[in-house]
Design a protein around this motif. Structure first.
Motif, mmCIF file in Angstrom:
data_model
loop_
_atom_site.group_PDB
_atom_site.id
_atom_site.type_symbol
_atom_site.label_atom_id
_atom_site.label_comp_id
_atom_site.label_asym_id
_atom_site.label_seq_id
_atom_site.Cartn_x
_atom_site.Cartn_y
_atom_site.Cartn_z
ATOM 1 N N VAL A 55 85.612 78.844 105.887
ATOM 2 C CA VAL A 55 86.489 79.446 106.627
ATOM 3 C C VAL A 55 86.174 81.058 106.843
ATOM 4 C CG1 VAL A 55 88.926 80.602 106.854
ATOM 5 C CG2 VAL A 55 88.607 78.032 106.432
ATOM 6 N N GLU A 56 85.702 81.511 105.847
ATOM 7 C CA GLU A 56 85.225 83.040 105.710
ATOM 8 C C GLU A 56 83.893 83.038 106.854
ATOM 9 O OE1 GLU A 56 84.505 84.160 101.931
ATOM 10 O OE2 GLU A 56 86.594 84.034 101.390
ATOM 11 N N ASN A 57 82.968 82.080 106.630
ATOM 12 C CA ASN A 57 81.718 82.125 107.471
ATOM 13 C C ASN A 57 82.168 82.102 109.060
ATOM 14 O OD1 ASN A 57 80.010 82.248 105.139
ATOM 15 N ND2 ASN A 57 79.746 80.335 105.037
ATOM 16 N N VAL A 58 83.097 81.194 109.220
ATOM 17 C CA VAL A 58 83.598 81.153 110.698
ATOM 18 C C VAL A 58 84.170 82.454 111.190
ATOM 19 C CG1 VAL A 58 85.277 80.001 112.392
ATOM 20 C CG2 VAL A 58 84.049 78.668 110.829
ATOM 21 N N ASN A 59 84.966 82.986 110.320
ATOM 22 C CA ASN A 59 85.737 84.276 110.716
ATOM 23 C C ASN A 59 84.601 85.473 110.760
ATOM 24 O OD1 ASN A 59 88.126 83.095 110.860
ATOM 25 N ND2 ASN A 59 88.778 83.477 108.808
ATOM 26 N N LEU A 131 96.202 66.245 113.280
ATOM 27 C CA LEU A 131 94.691 65.577 112.938
ATOM 28 C C LEU A 131 94.771 65.924 111.387
ATOM 29 C CD1 LEU A 131 91.881 66.263 115.365
ATOM 30 C CD2 LEU A 131 93.426 64.504 115.314
ATOM 31 N N PHE A 132 94.156 64.683 110.959
ATOM 32 C CA PHE A 132 93.633 64.709 109.605
ATOM 33 C C PHE A 132 92.330 64.550 109.174
ATOM 34 C CE2 PHE A 132 93.888 61.382 105.845
ATOM 35 C CZ PHE A 132 93.543 62.223 104.592
ATOM 36 N N LEU A 133 91.709 65.602 108.620
ATOM 37 C CA LEU A 133 90.557 65.496 108.126
ATOM 38 C C LEU A 133 90.273 65.331 106.748
ATOM 39 C CD1 LEU A 133 89.719 68.899 110.292
ATOM 40 C CD2 LEU A 133 89.646 66.564 111.117
ATOM 41 N N ASN A 134 89.562 64.225 106.256
ATOM 42 C CA ASN A 134 89.383 63.704 105.184
ATOM 43 C C ASN A 134 87.913 63.977 104.682
ATOM 44 O OD1 ASN A 134 88.476 62.048 103.043
ATOM 45 N ND2 ASN A 134 89.085 60.062 104.173
ATOM 46 N N TYR A 135 87.827 64.923 103.600
ATOM 47 C CA TYR A 135 86.579 65.356 103.254
ATOM 48 C C TYR A 135 85.903 64.456 101.817
ATOM 49 C CZ TYR A 135 90.102 67.950 100.352
ATOM 50 O OH TYR A 135 91.053 68.505 99.926
ATOM 51 N N SER A 136 86.889 63.518 101.253
ATOM 52 C CA SER A 136 86.395 62.938 99.969
ATOM 53 C C SER A 136 86.944 61.548 99.839
ATOM 54 C CB SER A 136 86.759 64.026 98.809
ATOM 55 O OG SER A 136 85.710 65.037 98.941
ATOM 56 N N ALA A 137 88.040 61.286 100.213
ATOM 57 C CA ALA A 137 88.699 60.025 100.042
ATOM 58 C C ALA A 137 88.030 58.835 100.603
ATOM 59 C CB ALA A 137 90.050 59.941 100.804
ATOM 60 N N HIS A 327 81.568 72.231 104.419
ATOM 61 C CA HIS A 327 81.265 73.078 105.263
ATOM 62 C C HIS A 327 80.959 72.724 106.588
ATOM 63 C CE1 HIS A 327 80.874 76.327 101.995
ATOM 64 N NE2 HIS A 327 80.745 75.043 101.186
ATOM 65 N N LEU A 328 80.099 71.508 106.621
ATOM 66 C CA LEU A 328 80.018 70.580 107.825
ATOM 67 C C LEU A 328 81.494 70.569 108.770
ATOM 68 C CD1 LEU A 328 77.784 67.452 107.941
ATOM 69 C CD2 LEU A 328 80.241 67.295 108.813
ATOM 70 N N MET A 329 82.442 69.724 108.010
ATOM 71 C CA MET A 329 83.583 69.598 108.496
ATOM 72 C C MET A 329 84.114 70.635 109.271
ATOM 73 S SD MET A 329 87.055 68.046 106.595
ATOM 74 C CE MET A 329 87.387 69.873 105.703
ATOM 75 N N ILE A 330 84.066 71.713 108.610
ATOM 76 C CA ILE A 330 84.809 73.098 109.355
ATOM 77 C C ILE A 330 83.989 73.393 110.384
ATOM 78 C CG2 ILE A 330 85.480 75.488 109.127
ATOM 79 C CD1 ILE A 330 87.211 73.635 107.378
ATOM 80 N N ASP A 331 82.677 73.407 110.460
ATOM 81 C CA ASP A 331 81.910 73.617 111.587
ATOM 82 C C ASP A 331 82.124 72.425 112.643
ATOM 83 O OD1 ASP A 331 80.894 75.981 110.543
ATOM 84 O OD2 ASP A 331 78.985 74.895 109.754
ATOM 85 N N MET A 332 82.214 71.440 112.307
ATOM 86 C CA MET A 332 82.523 70.460 113.595
ATOM 87 C C MET A 332 83.831 70.390 113.924
ATOM 88 S SD MET A 332 80.411 66.937 112.087
ATOM 89 C CE MET A 332 80.224 66.258 113.780
ATOM 90 N N LEU A 333 84.886 70.872 113.348
ATOM 91 C CA LEU A 333 86.186 71.060 113.987
ATOM 92 C C LEU A 333 85.802 72.148 114.861
ATOM 93 C CD1 LEU A 333 89.147 70.808 113.857
ATOM 94 C CD2 LEU A 333 89.319 71.990 111.893
ATOM 95 N N VAL A 334 85.569 73.426 114.510
ATOM 96 C CA VAL A 334 85.471 74.438 115.354
ATOM 97 C C VAL A 334 84.837 74.124 116.503
ATOM 98 C CG1 VAL A 334 84.462 76.747 115.347
ATOM 99 C CG2 VAL A 334 85.737 76.209 113.427
#
Length: 424
Positions: A55-59, A131-137, A327-334
């Protein structure tokens, strides 16, 4: 740190400089529902660190670009104490506060409940869908018979991870007797089924000499289980245990002198390398989408830079557990929000379908059929940094992991049985 309610905590610090314009706008809130206390608090807090840095990297680069102006991201957390009912309470808190993106991963049972809860919410309140973003399940059912248009998984599922591990076991002539041990819930049960099926096809000569499921998060001493493994004559152990259930398992194995190889899903962090120590060198393996030694300096300096940036942000050895997929998940969401030009859930979901990700050391693709991310996988083996075979250790333990097998994206993709129902 700002108190958002009695249980919700705003975690993001809005960046200055390049993000000054975005910081003045209303943030796009990401609501994380995760276990931040109890037996698995270390796993939950590791998630917070990774998501917070993403999040910090995006901001820092100006936020999310939208037609009305750039907006920052803000991470909000809810401690579900690793329980399903608490998670559904957390979901209600998120939807009541109009948080449009829900993040979770450390429990497939919780993820299944959230998928059902979000499906019902989105049908009931179509103007406030999430939306539900799942990073480990990683239970495969979540993108097969339980697949949902509103759910996206950014980790390889258990069958994919097991495929990578059994590809290594297939070539291990010393593997003759395998013991399966895991946590007794949907993920652990599926992992055992996958191990049996895949070994049956790839190495029918191998004997399964034990298949044990134990209560999740309740065992304080795994010595009785290790005694059973030793008595079985197993030379190989396969486990999907995570958090303290893994750390305590490998600790008991070391203390009991178990002379077996461990093929794990998560053996490269959260205390496991230090717990097993010298006994794990050449014996403990882990599977992941990335690990700190994939770059090995001049081979891929971008990977090293990514890892060093994380360590600079979180220098404490116990905080050294990096999840590239988060990190990939946040970038793809953005990218999907920017492509959709809105934060509306259905539009963002459609932008995520088929989306591709590529940086200097990783690539991925979100399969539209089931919302399962396809990406390369590494199987790595534990080594001692002092021996010179790896540059980075894990959590200051003196032990790191070296790539033993790399599976490109095309080799990790497995079929899906999902029949996606999409909104009109």
């Amino acid at each position: 740190m700002i108190r958002f309610s009695h249980r919700l905590v705003l975690l993001a610090t809005l960046a200055c400089g390049a993000a000054a314009t975005a910081a003045a706008a209303e943030p796009i809130r990401l609501g994380m529902i995760e276990g931040l206390s109890g037996s698995f608090a270390n796993a939950g807090n590791a998630v917070v660190r990774n998501l917070q840095l993403a999040v910090e990297n995006v901001n820092a680069r100006g936020g999310v670009r939208l037609p009305g102006g750039a907006r920052p991201l803000a991470l909000v957390s809810f401690d579900n104490k690793q329980g399903i009912e608490e998670s559904l309470i957390g979901l209600r808190h998120m939807t009541d506060q109009r948080i449009g993106f829900v993040l979770q991963g450390n429990s497939s049972a919780v993820a299944a409940a959230l998928i059902e809860g979000i499906d019902k919410h989105n049908q009931r309140v179509p103007d406030r869908r999430v939306l539900f973003l799942n990073y480990s399940a990683v239970d495969p059912a979540l993108t097969n018979d339980k697949c949902s248009f509103w759910h996206f998984r950014f980790d390889a599922n258990a069958d994919m991870r097991m495929h990578a591990l059994t590809e290594v076991i297939k070539g291990d002539a010393s593997a003759k007797k395998v013991y399966l041990i895991g946590q007794d819930y949907s993920f652990g049960q599926q992992l055992a089924r996958a191990a049996r099926a895949q070994l049956g096809k790839k190495r029918p000569d191998i004997g399964i000499v034990g298949d044990e499921l134990h209560p999740i998060g309740k065992i304080k001493d795994f010595t009785p289980y290790i005694v059973k493994i030793k008595a079985s004559g197993a030379d190989t152990v396969i486990t999907g245990n995570w958090g303290n259930d893994l750390t305590l398992l490998v600790k008991a194995a070391r203390e009991s002198g178990l002379n077996a190889k461990f093929y794990t899903f998560y053996g490269n962090g959260l205390g496991a390398p230090a717990a097993i120590g010298e006994a794990g060198v050449g014996r403990v393996r882990a599977v992941a989408e990335w690990h700190p030694n994939t770059g090995q300096g001049s081979l891929n300096p971008a990977s090293d830079l990514f890892y060093k940036a994380f360590r600079q942000r979180y220098p404490a050895p116990e905080d050294d557990y990096v999840h590239l997929r988060m990190h990939l998940m946040i970038d793809m969401l953005v990218s999907a929000i920017e492509k959709a030009k809105t934060t509306e859930a259905a539009a963002v979901a459609r932008a995520l379908e088929g989306a591709r990700y590529r940086n200097a050391f990783h690539e991925a693709e979100m399969r539209a059929d089931d919302h399962q991310l396809l990406q390369p996988l590494y199987v790595s083996v534990m080594r001692k940094v002092a021996d010179g075979s790896v540059r980075f250790d894990n959590e200051g333990s003196g032990y790191g992991f070296k790539t033993e097998r790399y599976l490109p994206l095309a080799e990790t993709a497995l079929p899906t049985t999902c029949r996606m129902k999409r909104p009109d």
